[in-house]
Motif scaffolding. Structure first.
Motif, PDB file in Angstrom:
ATOM      1  N   UNK A 298      -7.563  -2.709  -1.400  1.00  0.00           N
ATOM      2  CA  UNK A 298      -6.995  -1.626  -0.601  1.00  0.00           C
ATOM      3  C   UNK A 298      -5.909  -0.860  -1.376  1.00  0.00           C
ATOM      4  N   UNK A 299      -5.152  -1.582  -2.169  1.00  0.00           N
ATOM      5  CA  UNK A 299      -4.138  -0.889  -2.969  1.00  0.00           C
ATOM      6  C   UNK A 299      -4.796   0.105  -3.920  1.00  0.00           C
TER       7      UNK A 299
ATOM      8  N   UNK B  80       2.517   1.766  -3.453  1.00  0.00           N
ATOM      9  CA  UNK B  80       1.615   2.328  -4.454  1.00  0.00           C
ATOM     10  C   UNK B  80       1.593   3.850  -4.351  1.00  0.00           C
ATOM     11  N   UNK B  81       1.587   4.321  -3.111  1.00  0.00           N
ATOM     12  CA  UNK B  81       1.538   5.756  -2.891  1.00  0.00           C
ATOM     13  C   UNK B  81       2.826   6.427  -3.351  1.00  0.00           C
TER      14      UNK B  81
ATOM     15  N   UNK C 178      -5.844  -5.232  -9.770  1.00  0.00           N
ATOM     16  CA  UNK C 178      -5.787  -3.946  -9.104  1.00  0.00           C
ATOM     17  C   UNK C 178      -6.157  -2.825 -10.070  1.00  0.00           C
TER      18      UNK C 178
ATOM     19  N   UNK D  28      -3.367  13.156 -12.335  1.00  0.00           N
ATOM     20  CA  UNK D  28      -3.766  13.011 -10.938  1.00  0.00           C
ATOM     21  C   UNK D  28      -4.983  13.874 -10.639  1.00  0.00           C
ATOM     22  N   UNK D  29      -5.093  14.940 -11.378  1.00  0.00           N
ATOM     23  CA  UNK D  29      -6.203  15.869 -11.176  1.00  0.00           C
ATOM     24  C   UNK D  29      -7.435  15.449 -11.972  1.00  0.00           C
TER      25      UNK D  29
ATOM     26  N   UNK E  11       2.915   6.744  -6.998  1.00  0.00           N
ATOM     27  CA  UNK E  11       2.106   7.842  -7.516  1.00  0.00           C
ATOM     28  C   UNK E  11       2.766   9.198  -7.250  1.00  0.00           C
TER      29      UNK E  11
ATOM     30  N   UNK F   1      -2.522  19.953  -2.080  1.00  0.00           N
ATOM     31  CA  UNK F   1      -2.356  18.522  -2.306  1.00  0.00           C
ATOM     32  C   UNK F   1      -1.468  18.255  -3.518  1.00  0.00           C
TER      33      UNK F   1
ATOM     34  N   UNK G  25      -7.591   7.489  -3.181  1.00  0.00           N
ATOM     35  CA  UNK G  25      -7.518   8.467  -2.100  1.00  0.00           C
ATOM     36  C   UNK G  25      -6.552   9.577  -2.500  1.00  0.00           C
ATOM     37  N   UNK G  26      -5.431   9.169  -3.046  1.00  0.00           N
ATOM     38  CA  UNK G  26      -4.422  10.157  -3.409  1.00  0.00           C
ATOM     39  C   UNK G  26      -4.864  11.003  -4.595  1.00  0.00           C
ATOM     40  N   UNK G  27      -5.726  10.442  -5.421  1.00  0.00           N
ATOM     41  CA  UNK G  27      -6.242  11.210  -6.545  1.00  0.00           C
ATOM     42  C   UNK G  27      -7.311  12.197  -6.099  1.00  0.00           C
TER      43      UNK G  27
ATOM     44  N   UNK H   4      -6.090   3.184  -1.972  1.00  0.00           N
ATOM     45  CA  UNK H   4      -5.038   4.136  -1.619  1.00  0.00           C
ATOM     46  C   UNK H   4      -4.772   5.090  -2.778  1.00  0.00           C
ATOM     47  N   UNK H   5      -4.787   4.522  -3.971  1.00  0.00           N
ATOM     48  CA  UNK H   5      -4.510   5.347  -5.142  1.00  0.00           C
ATOM     49  C   UNK H   5      -5.643   6.350  -5.379  1.00  0.00           C
TER      50      UNK H   5
ATOM     51  N   UNK I 166       0.834  -1.201   0.000  1.00  0.00           N
ATOM     52  CA  UNK I 166       0.000   0.000   0.000  1.00  0.00           C
ATOM     53  C   UNK I 166       0.870   1.253   0.000  1.00  0.00           C
TER      54      UNK I 166
END
Lengths: 219, 219
Positions: free
Chosen positions: B56-57, A60-61, B17, B161-162, A64, A157, B63-65, B60-61, A57
């Motif tokens: 979950x992986x 992966x972050x 994934x 990402x945006x 990114x 962010x 979430x970051x996006x 997480x991604x 996990x």
DNA sequence: TTACTCCCGACTGTAAACAGTCGACTTATG
DNA sequence: CATAAGTCGACTGTTTACAGTCGGGAGTAA
């Protein structure tokens, strides 16, 4: 009768994933995990004393964030930056921070803004004779504050997503080069420009700052 | 005697994934998973027919996006956007794309650039009578191309990402509002500005485009 | 009724096991 | 010696199982 245990006050106990994330980020941006190095999940999970699932996990972050690059079949390696990439990163950084500067100029109470920024600079000034790492840290904190004060969460962010790459750029170029950009005066200029409320001037000041910063790194 | 199986030619088989990632992204940006909704890992893993670990992986991604927001104790929910956040997102988008436009102006062979962009616009024009989703898709493709052609990977990555947030913004405002920004002519203006090589003009054109785009969404 | 306690269910955090695949090394063969 | 087939080992992709914790509801006493 409360917690003698640990997560006292605002100090939340971080999940293992977050700890691993910090640890890896530090390891990479400090050069401990040298660029191009292949990361093996089982190795890392063992080093960090966490399971592979939890580790993945975190990976992966980091991927990114651009600190890791994926090879064939999911093989991860520490990203390698060449000069062009450093310039590219700083171009994006400049775009983001110039937006921040412009936004701050249009804000209602610039009093509070400039006050916070001056504080951040004072921290830099206080640590001007400290270690290279500390100076870089306080510099990044200043620029992060710049973005945070806009109140634009998306901007903050995005900047934070770029932070890892910025750190790598500095590391790559060599800390002694990176520290050239830590001039207190240059940062005061930025705040002064914002203080005038002149958005165009503020933007120009930031862009120049980033330009010379990038130039210092790749020079 | 080759593969009748599946991963023929350039068509790589995606990992579970990645499939989950796409599925969730679509579900969120299409509104199938409504904003504010709490996500329960076991539920989702069952729906998507994958294990929690793999899920979950992907989470997480996302979430970051910025498509998911984390509550207390790791509880995830679909992010809710208000008008200010939409404006903020578009401000960052504008900053990134104006950098793209400026960069393209300074590029060596703008021939190739404008050719590719015109192609992308042609796709938009061809689908001008198609469904709202298709039109939005081709519009995003144009802007993604804008970033890609710069050759600045970091810029492209930041934009992508945006992208999720951009999609959410359009979905939030309502597709009928979002489609107002799909004017073929406005996009031709952008390419024309880049074609002149006038960086300031190109930047201005993009910023105005984004300004009206944001205004159309929150109006 | 109110407040307090205790127990249960629901989720997330984490770990350990299983499966498939690719590459490298070895071995057999011309 | 060169080449091809075969075998072994190393990793990642994925799943299953276990542990800890918080919230809520049932039950009980004032």
């Amino acid at each position: 009768m409360a917690g003698l245990t640990a997560p006292l006050l605002g100090l939340e106990k971080k999940s293992l994933r977050e700890q691993a994330l910090s640890a890896l980020r530090t390891a990479i941006t400090s050069g401990e995990l040298e660029p191009g190095r292949h990361l093996v999940e089982t190795e890392l999970s063992e080093m960090l004393q966490i399971s592979r699932g939890t580790l993945r996990e975190a990976l992966r972050q980091l991927e990114q964030e651009g600190l890791l690059s994926a090879g064939p079949r999911g093989r991860l390696s520490v990203r390698h930056l060449d000069e062009k990439e450093i310039r590219d990163i700083y171009a994006v950084r400049a775009a983001l921070e110039s937006l921040a500067a412009r936004t701050l100029c249009e804000l209602a109470d610039r009093q509070h803004v400039t006050k916070s920024l001056h504080q951040a600079i004072d921290v830099m000034a206080a640590g001007a004779s400290g270690s290279l790492e500390e100076r870089i840290e306080s510099d990044l904190e200043f620029h992060r504050t710049l973005c945070r004060l806009t109140g634009n969460e998306t901007l903050l962010h995005s900047w934070e997503s770029l932070e890892g790459s910025i750190r790598m750029s500095i590391m790559f170029a060599g800390l002694e080069k990176g520290v050239r950009n830590m001039s207190v005066d240059r940062h005061r200029d930025i705040v002064a420009a914002i203080d005038t409320g002149d958005a165009a001037l503020a933007r120009k000041t930031i862009l120049e700052h980033m330009d010379t910063a990038a130039a210092n790194l790749v020079a």
